[in-house]
Design an enzyme around this catalytic site. Structure first.
Site, PDB file in Angstrom:
ATOM      1  N   ASP A  37       0.846  -1.191   0.000  1.00  0.00           N
ATOM      2  CA  ASP A  37       0.000   0.000   0.000  1.00  0.00           C
ATOM      3  C   ASP A  37       0.886   1.247   0.000  1.00  0.00           C
ATOM      4  O   ASP A  37       1.875   1.325   0.748  1.00  0.00           O
ATOM      5  CB  ASP A  37      -0.897   0.012   1.242  1.00  0.00           C
ATOM      6  CG  ASP A  37      -1.871   1.179   1.228  1.00  0.00           C
ATOM      7  OD1 ASP A  37      -2.865   1.099   0.469  1.00  0.00           O
ATOM      8  OD2 ASP A  37      -1.641   2.158   1.962  1.00  0.00           O
TER       9      ASP A  37
ATOM     10  N   GLU B 176      -4.496   2.428  -4.629  1.00  0.00           N
ATOM     11  CA  GLU B 176      -3.054   2.548  -4.425  1.00  0.00           C
ATOM     12  C   GLU B 176      -2.447   1.275  -3.870  1.00  0.00           C
ATOM     13  O   GLU B 176      -1.320   1.274  -3.382  1.00  0.00           O
ATOM     14  CB  GLU B 176      -2.744   3.718  -3.473  1.00  0.00           C
ATOM     15  CG  GLU B 176      -3.177   3.527  -2.038  1.00  0.00           C
ATOM     16  CD  GLU B 176      -4.613   3.968  -1.786  1.00  0.00           C
ATOM     17  OE1 GLU B 176      -4.945   4.239  -0.633  1.00  0.00           O
ATOM     18  OE2 GLU B 176      -5.394   4.050  -2.758  1.00  0.00           O
TER      19      GLU B 176
END
Length: 486
Positions: free
Chosen positions: A360, A404
């Site tokens: 992440d 993301e």
């Protein structure tokens, strides 16, 4: 040996003969020979040129190989030869013999042209037999051409021209191909009889505008010239070109492919004019039609292949669109799911471990808010490339898991190896030096990684493994981000 009184009897025999006295150089031709070759009285004056050639290797038969020399040595020849005279050359079967009369011995060569059929008792029978033989020849090459690939085509076209040239006893047989815009023509295939000069190398990329008389007739379907001298003065350049090549008679037929002019097939007679008969025209047209149909089939096959290749490429593009993330160019969630299921099943069968990383981008929403979405998209592309370049396993799959978040499937990888990769990714992303003012980690963009491994017990599903990695990622975020957790 039978005794024959006088030269007159040899001269009047109905079979074509060449003969001479033993030991003498000069030889004679009887009336049947002169008629067979169409030799004029002017061509018999002076020192006429007569040559024998091997029809297979096309070498001239001289010295001890010359038929008259063989007869001198009592080796009576029986063979197929190409016999060249001042008028024209023909494919002939010769038989040698010696006949004595009161004044000595005559060395005799009996000449039979291959277009004559002794088995036919009438002219009508000879024509029928010739037609049957030609049909057999056409069938033979038609069956070859139907099965021919593009790579085999040149050889079979060459064989077809040779067979036609020998059957019809012409001196040269050829195929010309037009350029796509019909501005040029090239001699692509050529067969020549023994003793005939080939011209294929000199007849490449010729402007069709240089041959308007020829092209006018080819466009109508046929170019037939019994005597090149009769070509009108308006086409004097073409007439002189034909004469330079020694051509006296020409017969050409247009070939079309896909409804468009492809080129033409033709044949020449050298030495003396020849009146093309109906069977010559019919046979050349049928050979041309056969080649045209074959070229059409090749054209169709190529068109179908091109369409198939376009479909393959289109399917590849669709496959790419279906499985590749449009922004980053790596695998998307769909491909990730199918690959994880396949790799997990394979790892269980092989009794191997499999690891999964979930990655992440830290504080990505804040980055977007501060720098804008265009800059955010560019960051995701940079991170995706860095993650991909950090992996060293050929079977590893890097995917955009969503937003993301990224994921890496690592077949045959232990927890320790997976954790080492995760730390390498952390370091490589930091080395990018991407400014992130709202990040607590030296104002640089960083990532967090969760690591999960399926042990050898094979008691977890894909969802179980993803959940383990997700929980590990949660722990990494809870620990302050920019770290790896299991």
């Amino acid at each position: 040996m039978q005794s024959i009184k006088g030269l007159a009897l040899l001269q009047q025999l109905p079979t074509a003969l060449m003969y001479k006295r033993r030991g003498e150089e000069q030889f004679h031709l009887n009336d049947a020979f002169i008629k067979l070759f169409g030799i004029s009285s002017e061509q018999l004056n002076g020192v006429p040129n007569f040559s024998f050639f091997d029809p297979i290797n096309k070498s001239q038969l001289t010295d001890t190989q010359c038929p008259f020399e063989k007869i001198e040595k009592e080796a009576f020849p029986t063979a197929w030869v190409r016999l060249q005279t001042p008028a024209r050359s023909l494919h002939c079967f010769i038989t040698g013999s010696v006949i004595a009369d009161g004044d000595g011995e005559w060395l005799i060569i009996n000449v039979e042209n291959n277009a004559h059929y002794a088995m036919a008792e009438s002219e009508e029978g000879a024509h029928a037999q010739r037609h049957i033989t030609f049909n057999q020849l056409l069938t033979k090459f038609s069956s070859k051409l139907i099965k021919a690939s593009a790579d085999e085509l040149d050889v079979i076209i060459g064989q077809s021209l040779a067979a036609f040239g020998e059957f019809c006893d012409v001196d040269r047989c050829y195929l010309f191909e037009f350029s796509q815009e019909l501005s040029l023509m090239s001699n692509t295939h050529e067969w020549v009889a023994a003793g005939v000069t080939p011209y294929i190398d000199d007849l490449q990329n010729m402007p069709t505008s240089d041959m308007p008389f020829l092209m006018e007739h080819i466009n109508e379907g046929m170019f037939k010239v019994d005597d090149v001298k009769d070509i009108p003065d308006s086409a004097i350049a073409e007439r002189e070109e034909f004469q330079k090549e020694g051509i006296c008679s020409i017969l050409c037929m247009r070939i079309t492919v896909d409804g468009n002019p492809y080129g033409f097939i033709g044949c020449d007679i050298i030495g003396s004019p020849y009146t093309w008969c109906a069977s010559d025209i019919e046979y050349l047209k049928r050979i041309g039609d056969m080649l045209g149909n074959t070229l059409q089939n090749i054209y169709n096959r190529r068109a179908i292949y091109a369409m198939q290749q376009e479909l393959v490429e289109a399917n590849k593009q669709l496959q790419k669109l279906a499985n590749i993330d449009g922004l980053t160019g790596i695998a998307n969630r769909r491909l990730f799911n199918t690959t994880l299921e396949k790799d997990l099943s394979q790892s269980c069968r092989r009794n191997e471990s499999i690891s999964l990383l979930l990655i992440d981008v830290d504080f990505f929403k804040l980055y977007n808010d501060n720098y804008g979405h265009v800059a955010g998209d560019h960051v995701l592309q940079q991170v995706a490339l860095t993650i991909s370049e950090s992996c060293i396993g050929t079977d590893d799959l890097v995917a955009r898991y969503g937003g993301e978040e990224f994921a890496i499937i690592l077949p045959a990888t232990t927890t320790d190896d997976a954790e080492a990769l995760a730390k390498r990714i952390l370091d490589n992303v930091k080395r990018l030096g991407i400014e992130h003012e709202r990040s607590p980690h030296n104002k640089l963009l960083t990532v967090s990684v969760g690591v999960a491994t399926q042990d050898l017990a094979c008691d977890e599903t894909c969802s179980d493994l993803v959940n383990k990695a997700d929980q590990a990622l949660y722990r990494a975020k809870a620990a302050g981000r920019n770290c790896v957790s299991q």
